[in-house]
Enzyme design. Structure first.
Site, short mmCIF file in Angstrom:
data_model
loop_
_atom_site.label_atom_id
_atom_site.label_comp_id
_atom_site.label_asym_id
_atom_site.label_seq_id
_atom_site.Cartn_x
_atom_site.Cartn_y
_atom_site.Cartn_z
N ASN A 55 -2.50 12.51 -23.53
CA ASN A 55 -2.93 11.18 -23.12
C ASN A 55 -2.43 10.94 -21.70
OD1 ASN A 55 -3.42 8.47 -22.83
ND2 ASN A 55 -1.93 7.78 -24.36
N TRP A 56 -3.35 11.06 -20.76
CA TRP A 56 -2.95 10.91 -19.36
C TRP A 56 -2.72 9.45 -18.96
CZ3 TRP A 56 -6.70 14.64 -16.21
CH2 TRP A 56 -6.38 15.96 -16.53
N HIS B 228 -3.94 2.23 -29.24
CA HIS B 228 -2.66 2.63 -28.63
C HIS B 228 -1.81 1.37 -28.41
CE1 HIS B 228 0.30 4.13 -25.83
NE2 HIS B 228 -0.01 5.35 -26.24
N GLU C 180 3.37 6.60 -33.73
CA GLU C 180 4.07 6.48 -32.45
C GLU C 180 5.00 5.28 -32.48
OE1 GLU C 180 1.95 8.46 -29.00
OE2 GLU C 180 1.02 6.51 -29.19
N GLY D 262 7.47 6.78 -23.91
CA GLY D 262 7.89 6.74 -22.50
C GLY D 262 9.37 6.46 -22.32
N SER E 184 7.69 10.41 -26.51
CA SER E 184 8.64 11.22 -25.74
C SER E 184 8.75 12.68 -26.19
CB SER E 184 10.02 10.56 -25.74
OG SER E 184 9.99 9.36 -25.00
P1 PGA Z 1 5.06 9.55 -24.12
O1 PGA Z 1 3.73 8.76 -24.52
O2 PGA Z 1 4.87 10.97 -24.56
O3 PGA Z 1 5.17 9.38 -22.65
O4 PGA Z 1 6.17 8.90 -24.84
C1 PGA Z 1 3.11 8.98 -25.75
C2 PGA Z 1 1.96 8.04 -25.91
O5 PGA Z 1 2.03 6.90 -25.43
O6 PGA Z 1 0.94 8.39 -26.48
#
Ligand code: PGA
Length: 264
Positions: A24-25, A109, A185, A191, A228
């Site tokens: 997921n960019w 998301h 998630e 992040g 992450s």
């Molecule tokens: P991340 O994002 O790997 O930077 O934690 C994952 C996501 O939001 O799908």
């Protein structure tokens, strides 16, 4: 084709499919040239044999460019509006995405729920429209930190409620659920630079599979973990057969990281 609940809940099977890695960019990179470069590097990282299924989900504006380059990876989008083409200013329809050979669409998301006010009702409409169009849906669910702090039962209730609302009205009989993949998630791990523990993630993934089984009688739903994941911690997660793959944000933009994730 109704299967009694009792006969299935104790027989949940891990899927035998390849691991699915979704990059997921988000709103990266800055321009088309960088997007093309990044997609080329991802393609290079995917081995010819025993590769996982890799999906690249760039921003809408780069879908066409990235779609032209990738051969081993599949194309994903980060959202799709529920309406067809028409008077929906600023929205992108599944129809347009299909035209660009998009196969997967990420829906719900947490960043869209948070910054754009996406509700479960909106997410449900998007999922139905995307499935009707023949796209595979990756539905994101996950709790925030304040829910997490209230303990496991609260987290489970929250996730169950998200699943029931977001997937409301879908039917396994019509084959819809076989095109739905869940990404667990935990919001506090996205992040953040620190993931959930693999053990806790597995517990939640098992709970999600059980919940889907009790609502839809599905034996082997695909559930990914996201939050992450990077080139280092992937090895702690990959060993769990319950985790069917990963949704990766930050690390999907760094060659060293995504290369290790794909090779893991
Ligand atoms: P991340 O994002 O790997 O930077 O934690 C994952 C996501 O939001 O799908």
């Amino acid at each position: 084709m109704e299967i009694p609940k009792e006969s299935t809940t104790n027989n949940l099977q891990p899927t035998t499919m390849k691991k699915l890695i979704v990059f997921n960019w988000k709103s990266n990179p800055h321009n088309a040239a960088s997007a093309i470069k990044l997609a080329q590097l991802v393609e290079k990282s995917i081995p010819k044999k025993n590769a996982p299924e890799v999906v690249i989900a760039p921003p809408f504006i780069f879908l066409e460019d990235v779609g032209k380059i990738i051969k081993k990876a599949e194309l994903g989008s980060q959202d799709a509006f529920w309406g067809d083409v028409g008077s929906y200013t600023g929205e992108i329809s599944w129809h347009q995405e299909k035209h660009l050979k998009v196969k997967y669409v990420i829906v719900g998301h947490s960043e869209r729920r948070k910054y754009l006010g996406e509700t479960d009702e909106m997410i449900n409409k998007k999922i139905k429209a995307a499935l009707k169009a023949g796209l595979k849906v990756i539905l994101c669910v996950g709790e925030n930190l304040s829910i997490r702090r209230r303990g496991k039962k609260t987290v489970e209730d929250f996730i169950k409620s998200q699943l029931s609302k977001d997937l409301k009205g879908l039917s396994i009989v019509k084959g819809q659920m076989s095109n739905v993949i869940i990404a667990y998630e935990p919001i506090w791990a996205i992040g953040a630079g620190h993931s959930d523990t693999p053990q806790d993630a597995v517990e939640m993934i098992k709970f999600i599979k059980k919940t889907l089984n009790s609502i839809f009688y599905i034996l082997n739903s695909r559930v990914l973990y996201g939050g992450s994941i990077d080139g280092k911690n992937i090895k702690n997660f990959i060993q769990y057969k319950e985790i069917d793959g990963f949704l990766v944000g930050n690390a999907s933009l760094k060659q060293k990281e995504f290369d290790r994730i794909i090779k893991a």
